[in-house]
Scaffold this motif. Structure first.
Motif, PDB file in Angstrom:
ATOM      1  N   GLN A 142      -5.171  -3.603   7.657  1.00  0.00           N
ATOM      2  CA  GLN A 142      -6.065  -3.698   6.295  1.00  0.00           C
ATOM      3  C   GLN A 142      -5.234  -3.830   5.231  1.00  0.00           C
ATOM      4  O   GLN A 142      -5.724  -3.766   3.938  1.00  0.00           O
ATOM      5  N   LEU A 143      -3.792  -3.876   5.388  1.00  0.00           N
ATOM      6  CA  LEU A 143      -2.955  -3.483   4.359  1.00  0.00           C
ATOM      7  C   LEU A 143      -3.123  -4.783   3.272  1.00  0.00           C
ATOM      8  O   LEU A 143      -3.241  -4.701   1.945  1.00  0.00           O
ATOM      9  N   SER A 144      -3.535  -6.050   3.786  1.00  0.00           N
ATOM     10  CA  SER A 144      -3.472  -7.167   2.843  1.00  0.00           C
ATOM     11  C   SER A 144      -4.764  -7.095   1.903  1.00  0.00           C
ATOM     12  O   SER A 144      -4.761  -7.715   1.227  1.00  0.00           O
ATOM     13  N   GLN A 145      -5.795  -6.239   2.664  1.00  0.00           N
ATOM     14  CA  GLN A 145      -7.290  -6.364   1.801  1.00  0.00           C
ATOM     15  C   GLN A 145      -7.256  -4.909   1.126  1.00  0.00           C
ATOM     16  O   GLN A 145      -8.295  -5.098   0.102  1.00  0.00           O
ATOM     17  N   LEU A 146      -6.515  -3.936   1.434  1.00  0.00           N
ATOM     18  CA  LEU A 146      -6.972  -2.770   0.992  1.00  0.00           C
ATOM     19  C   LEU A 146      -6.427  -2.613  -0.458  1.00  0.00           C
ATOM     20  O   LEU A 146      -5.282  -2.797  -0.967  1.00  0.00           O
ATOM     21  N   HIS A 147      -7.269  -1.907  -1.260  1.00  0.00           N
ATOM     22  CA  HIS A 147      -7.144  -1.573  -2.832  1.00  0.00           C
ATOM     23  C   HIS A 147      -6.440  -0.419  -2.973  1.00  0.00           C
ATOM     24  O   HIS A 147      -5.460  -0.289  -3.617  1.00  0.00           O
ATOM     25  N   ASP A 148      -7.165   0.597  -2.517  1.00  0.00           N
ATOM     26  CA  ASP A 148      -6.611   2.146  -2.477  1.00  0.00           C
ATOM     27  C   ASP A 148      -7.098   2.895  -1.144  1.00  0.00           C
ATOM     28  O   ASP A 148      -7.753   2.324  -0.433  1.00  0.00           O
TER      29      ASP A 148
END
Length: 778
Positions: free
Chosen positions: A125-131
């Motif tokens: 989820q790195l490309s979608q994750l905010h925090d």
């Protein structure tokens, strides 16, 4: 009996050795990520140079080497006689319709360990994750409650215990070493490899006096050059940029890792149903207004350099970091209390070093040593005598906004020194001992620039934690046991004398030292098919009050120097397994029951009239609950995760000191979610229109059952304040190109723009959009 059996087994256990080598193809190129296995329970994979190392028992063992696209090869080795074994793989010309590879990642092995633990998938989820808070809050049994938008204070609970009962670590060291302004909410997500969440029972090696659990953030340590950078822009003037890179000098072997993270938001989202004075009607009316004094800025920069894989050190790194935050304060603990000028600032410098060596002095003895020093400086600025309204207007007042007293510009200088020593001794592959020592010394020097009546003070807060654990693997590694004991020494020297009738400073002057002991065990038995396993764990845990709880935060939290340590009997019992009903289909399940018997529970008590708060002890709290999770995956196309948690936390304090029965006896603890659930569905397709591309569509749903803000026994049912039942829907679409080198994502949180709350009806943002661009160059 288990310990005695393990010791008897240990006396007869054979010695072990390590086999090393490389895996290459017919042309001599390294085969990356090839699997090197010795049976079903022991194995490893090759690195980017095709190298591997695997510990094996004495005697002859068959190694099996496999990789997609190559023929599987086997070789019989003896670690004592042939410590080096190289392999050459031939390409497999046979085309297979379906290839299923079942390999257990570190995260999967943690979930299947004896401890009640979770490991959410960060990489996917790195490309979608905010925090990081967003990801952690979707885990079974875990709830993150935020007071507002980006940069707001938050509280994380695990199985009913929350706040400071949860400890945060990064690579085994307290996250606080990076500065008081650094938290999982603003930590750059690009540097994270995985997250380990321990529930109730915490391994001794973390050196934590964690009553409710611990979160250990593991950073990336690949041995290769890469750059991972991202930038995101979103609603409410939100901007976020992260960078993590690694440069390996092949000639000298020196590794350099720069890290940078930046967050900014005005948080000017709409707040519904606030009271404003209507001059024409001469009455207060409910209206909607935007937050107007809630800007947040944070920055983190770090440079780490060192070497690895040397004969004298497996790792030797030194690092330096700087962090800062600037936070305007919009409200007190209640939304009806509005600020318009107060703010909080932090700044921290940190230097650190860490060393690790396997087989130190003798085979099987692994050592690690870390040292860190942080210069932390926090400020609270409350110099305006005004009373603000939600439209930004104000009237002059005779007292300051936050504390309701004289003007203040308070400085908190909190130097922190930390030393950690870890020793692991592996008698063989089945038995090991771990000794861990952690020293944490924190100062608290307080001064004020404008309050002439304020008496400067210098407090010292030191903790020494010593942990010893013994681990064993029996019955072909299916039976795993861990036994541990922890000792805590707490040193406190109090210098502050402010507001003694509130803080108790007059009762706790001078130095004091206290000692406490905790202990526990964890066990797991897995049946051979992986379809069913059972685990249980217990800990008599203890948590020493943190500096924030004892000494306050200088704004909305008063000090309480009379606080006593929490202690609890924590019990976990659960089962889990994995089913593969058909090729390409996998169903993982897990169900856990937990019980917490807490004495002197430390709880934040909020004053609704002043908007201030203070931590206090509740003599007895009992918590019981259930949590469960289902994970379904179909090939590399579809994944669905559903989890739910029920928590029943009640006051077990029956009588007042004068003998009268308390009306709150057996009442549910207020202002705390007790039933919540999460569902996540991800659909992924590769090579859609463009070769080497990936499209990922994600949907998240959150449910929280309504709960009371105050004790159930107070007042009538109709007049009670409560948080209503809440439903939240989030969607995200991401597209990756060139084998995920270039990534772009668009997300929408709170899709239906519902009014959402967490703490004391402090409203969270409405519908919000966020677009993120990420580049990964390897």
């Amino acid at each position: 009996m288990m310990l005695l059996a393990g010791l008897l087994y240990l006396l007869d256990a054979a010695s072990q050795g390590t086999v090393r080598g490389t895996v290459r193809d017919a042309a001599g190129r390294p085969v990356v990520a090839a699997t090197v296995a010795a049976g079903a329970q022991r194995g490893t994979s090759t690195d980017d140079r095709g190298a591997y190392a695997l510990e094996l028992p004495a005697g002859r063992t068959t190694l099996t080497v496999s990789s997609v696209g190559y023929k599987t090869v086997k070789a019989e080795v003896d670690a004592a006689r042939t410590p080096t074994q190289n392999f050459v793989l031939e390409e497999d010309a046979v085309t297979l319709n379906v290839v299923e590879v079942y390999a257990k990642s570190p995260a999967q092995r943690l979930r299947e360990s004896a401890f009640a633990a979770a490991a959410p998938d960060v990489k996917a989820q790195l490309s979608q994750l905010h925090d990081l808070n967003t990801l952690v809050g979707r885990t079974a049994g875990v709830k993150v409650r935020e007071e507002g938008g980006v940069g707001s204070d938050f509280e994380l609970s695990i199985n009913g215990l929350s706040g400071n009962s949860i400890r945060y670590f990064m690579d085994g060291l307290p996250l606080a070493t990076k500065g008081s302004g650094v938290s999982p909410a603003n930590l750059p997500v690009n540097l994270i490899e995985r997250v380990e969440i321990y529930k109730g029972v915490v391994p001794a090696y973390l050196g934590a006096d964690a009553l409710g659990g611990a979160i250990n953030i593991i950073t990336r340590r690949e041995q290769r050059n890469y750059l991972d950078a991202s930038y995101g822009i979103g609603s409410f003037h939100t901007h976020k940029a992260d960078l993590f890179a690694q440069v390996v000098d092949r000639r000298t072997g020196i590794i350099v890792r720069p890290v940078a993270g930046f967050n900014f938001s005005k948080n000017d989202y709409l707040v519904r149903g606030v009271e404003l004075w209507d001059e024409a009607a001469q009455e207060f009316r409910l209206t909607d207004r935007r937050r107007f004094h809630d800007d947040y800025l944070s920055a983190l920069m770090q440079l780490e350099a060192g070497v690895s894989r040397r004969t004298w050190a497996d790792e030797l790194f030194v690092s330096a970091s700087y962090s800062t935050t600037r936070k305007q304060l919009q409200t007190g603990a209640m939304q009806t209390i509005v600020y318009g000028a107060a703010e909080r600032q932090t700044e921290a410098w940190n230097i650190a070093a860490r060393y690790a060596k396997k087989a130190l002095f003798l085979p099987g003895l692994n050592a690690s040593l870390s040292a860190s020093h942080t210069w932390d400086h926090a400020q609270t600025i409350d110099t305006t005598f005004r009373k603000y309204r939600w439209d930004g207007s104000y009237i002059e007042s005779a007292r300051s906004e936050i504390m309701g007293r004289d003007r203040m510009h308070r400085h908190y200088r909190r130097p922190m020194t930390l030393v950690r020593l870890g020793l692991d001794y592996h008698f063989n592959l089945h038995h090991s001992l771990n000794l861990n020592y952690l020293m944490n010394r924190t100062g608290n020097r307080r001064t004020d620039d404008v309050d002439s009546d304020f008496a400067p003070s210098d407090d010292i807060f030191a903790k020494h934690t010593l942990g010893l654990s013994y681990s064993q693997l029996l019955v072909e590694d299916r039976w795993q046991n861990t036994f541990f004991v922890k000792n805590y020494t707490n040193y406190l020297k109090v210098g502050q004398q402010e507001l003694p009738w509130i803080t108790g400073s007059g009762e706790v002057q001078g130095p004091s030292t206290k000692n406490h002991t905790g202990y526990g065990l964890a066990t797991r038995y897995a049946f051979p098919s992986d379809a069913f396993a059972v685990k249980a764990s217990y800990e008599h845990s203890l948590r020493l009050p943190m500096s924030r709880e004892l000494l306050g935060n200088g704004t909305t939290v008063y000090a309480n120097l009379r606080l006593r340590p929490e202690n609890s009997h924590n019990i976990n019992l659960g089962f889990f397994g994995a089913l593969r009903p058909a090729p390409g289909h996998r169903l993982d399940y897990e169900l856990n029951a937990f019980y917490r018997d807490v004495k002197d529970y430390i709880r934040l008590v909020v004053s609704e009239t002043e908007g201030t708060s203070q931590y206090d002890n509740v003599p007895g709290v009992g918590i019981r609950g259930l949590e469960g999770e289902l994970r379904y995956a179909y090939a590399d196309l579809l994944q669905v995760v559903a989890n739910g948690s029920w928590e029943d936390a009640r006051s077990m304090t029956r009588y007042y000191p004068d003998g009268k029965e308390m009306i709150t006896y057996r009442n549910r603890i207020p202002n705390r979610p007790w039933l919540f659930a999460h569902v996540e569905a991800t659909l992924k397709r590769r090579d859609v229109l463009i070769p080497r591309s990936t499209v990922r569509l994600t949907y998240n749903f959150d449910f929280v059952r309504s709960f009371f803000l105050t004790w159930e026994g107070y007042g009538s049912l109709d007049s009670k304040s409560r948080i209503p039942t809440q439903y939240r829907h989030d969607v995200a679409l991401s597209v990756s190109f060139a084998d995920e080198r270039y990534n772009v994502s668009l997300s929408c949180n709170n899709l239906f723009d519902r009014t959402l709350y967490d703490n004391y009806k402090l409203q969270k943002p409405g519908r919000a959009f966020f677009c993120k661009f990420r580049v990964f160059i390897n």
